[in-house]
Design an enzyme around this catalytic site. Sequence first.
Site, PDB file in Angstrom:
ATOM      1  N   GLN A  10       0.834  -1.198   0.000  1.00  0.00           N
ATOM      2  CA  GLN A  10       0.000   0.000   0.000  1.00  0.00           C
ATOM      3  C   GLN A  10       0.868   1.247   0.000  1.00  0.00           C
ATOM      4  OE1 GLN A  10      -3.333  -0.516   2.533  1.00  0.00           O
ATOM      5  NE2 GLN A  10      -3.732   1.660   2.785  1.00  0.00           N
ATOM      6  N   SER A  90       3.688  -6.145   3.034  1.00  0.00           N
ATOM      7  CA  SER A  90       2.396  -6.041   3.696  1.00  0.00           C
ATOM      8  C   SER A  90       1.324  -6.760   2.874  1.00  0.00           C
ATOM      9  CB  SER A  90       2.052  -4.572   3.942  1.00  0.00           C
ATOM     10  OG  SER A  90       0.911  -4.458   4.769  1.00  0.00           O
ATOM     11  N   LEU A  91       0.342  -6.035   2.319  1.00  0.00           N
ATOM     12  CA  LEU A  91      -0.707  -6.718   1.556  1.00  0.00           C
ATOM     13  C   LEU A  91      -0.136  -7.470   0.369  1.00  0.00           C
ATOM     14  CD1 LEU A  91      -1.881  -5.337  -1.378  1.00  0.00           C
ATOM     15  CD2 LEU A  91      -2.141  -3.429   0.184  1.00  0.00           C
ATOM     16  N   ARG A 115      -9.679  -7.936   4.781  1.00  0.00           N
ATOM     17  CA  ARG A 115      -8.588  -7.419   5.610  1.00  0.00           C
ATOM     18  C   ARG A 115      -8.611  -5.897   5.639  1.00  0.00           C
ATOM     19  NH1 ARG A 115      -3.092  -5.910   4.351  1.00  0.00           N
ATOM     20  NH2 ARG A 115      -1.538  -6.566   5.901  1.00  0.00           N
ATOM     21  N   HIS A 199       0.430  -2.488  11.163  1.00  0.00           N
ATOM     22  CA  HIS A 199       1.533  -3.332  11.638  1.00  0.00           C
ATOM     23  C   HIS A 199       2.008  -2.929  13.037  1.00  0.00           C
ATOM     24  CE1 HIS A 199       1.619  -5.445   7.880  1.00  0.00           C
ATOM     25  NE2 HIS A 199       1.613  -4.303   7.254  1.00  0.00           N
ATOM     26  N   GLN A 248       0.979 -11.054  10.981  1.00  0.00           N
ATOM     27  CA  GLN A 248       1.520 -10.023  10.094  1.00  0.00           C
ATOM     28  C   GLN A 248       0.805  -8.693  10.234  1.00  0.00           C
ATOM     29  OE1 GLN A 248      -0.080  -8.745   6.871  1.00  0.00           O
ATOM     30  NE2 GLN A 248       1.459  -9.196   5.316  1.00  0.00           N
TER      31      GLN A 248
END
Length: 314
Positions: A10, A90-91, A115, A199, A248
């Site tokens: 992102q 991340s994603l 999510r 996070h 995560q």
Amino acid sequence: MKLAFLYAGQGSQHAGMGADLYAASPVFRKVFDEAAAALDFDLKATCFEDPQGVIDQTQYTQPCMVAFAAGVTAMFREAGVRPEYAAGLSLGEYSALECAGVLDARAAVELVAFRGKAMARASEGLACGMTAVLMLDRDRLQACCDEASALGVVQICNYNCPGQLVIGGEKAAVDRASELAKEAGAKRCLPLKVSGPFHTSLMHPAGEALAERFQTVTFAPMELPVLFNCLGREKAPEDTIPGLLVRQVQSSVYLEDTIRRLAELGVDTVVEIGPGRAISGFVKKTVGSAIRCLNVETAEDFEKALAALKEVTA
């Protein structure tokens, strides 16, 4: 050549991404349309035009990015190109799992849509922030966070590369940690435009929501190794993919460690899939010229990357 695919996270999204790939590639178009059918908003309009101005909102960003990545991955598959390893920021980890056959494209997009909404809900009502801290080592920044935590939650949430770390949490604590970081020698502290303390432990409600959702999801065996964000390496036999994905969303992303691990594994070429070139910059700052970086954001990029990969293997 030993190849890895690295998937963008992102922050690199923008209106117009994927439009030329959709027009140029039937396989991209097929995967993208299948992903769109799983969503409750107009994926194509949001990615290609963003008429509502929502692409930067996390619940829209995440499925847009993963649908884009799945389409590009399918193009490489059709061309006979498969990596030895995959990872994502991340994603982007969900795109890596799709690449590895753990999830199909539709399931990956559905999960990141869920999510994104869970992360948005976890952020509601929080006075929060994230700040990039430049040119300060991990230990000194951790000490700054420890001291500032008297004002609230603040953690190192991204270990991107040497000289670039990101902290996040409650705004007062993040601001204080930033002040302390400057006093400790940080070159700059740059607040990021984000909608939540991603996070960090403040995302625990999102982790709980994901854990419940994963009980209904089938995770297929990995066809190739994925390096996981919260580990900075491949999973151990006792690790489960759902468990790592729950962890995560609420713990640090160890991208620098992941890059170093890829170099240890003998990877000499990476393809960054997604808008922008942030990950390629992290690779160069971490391992220099030891790993060659190719990037795919446009149809032209894809053709150039494919030609470069075929030239190496010819």
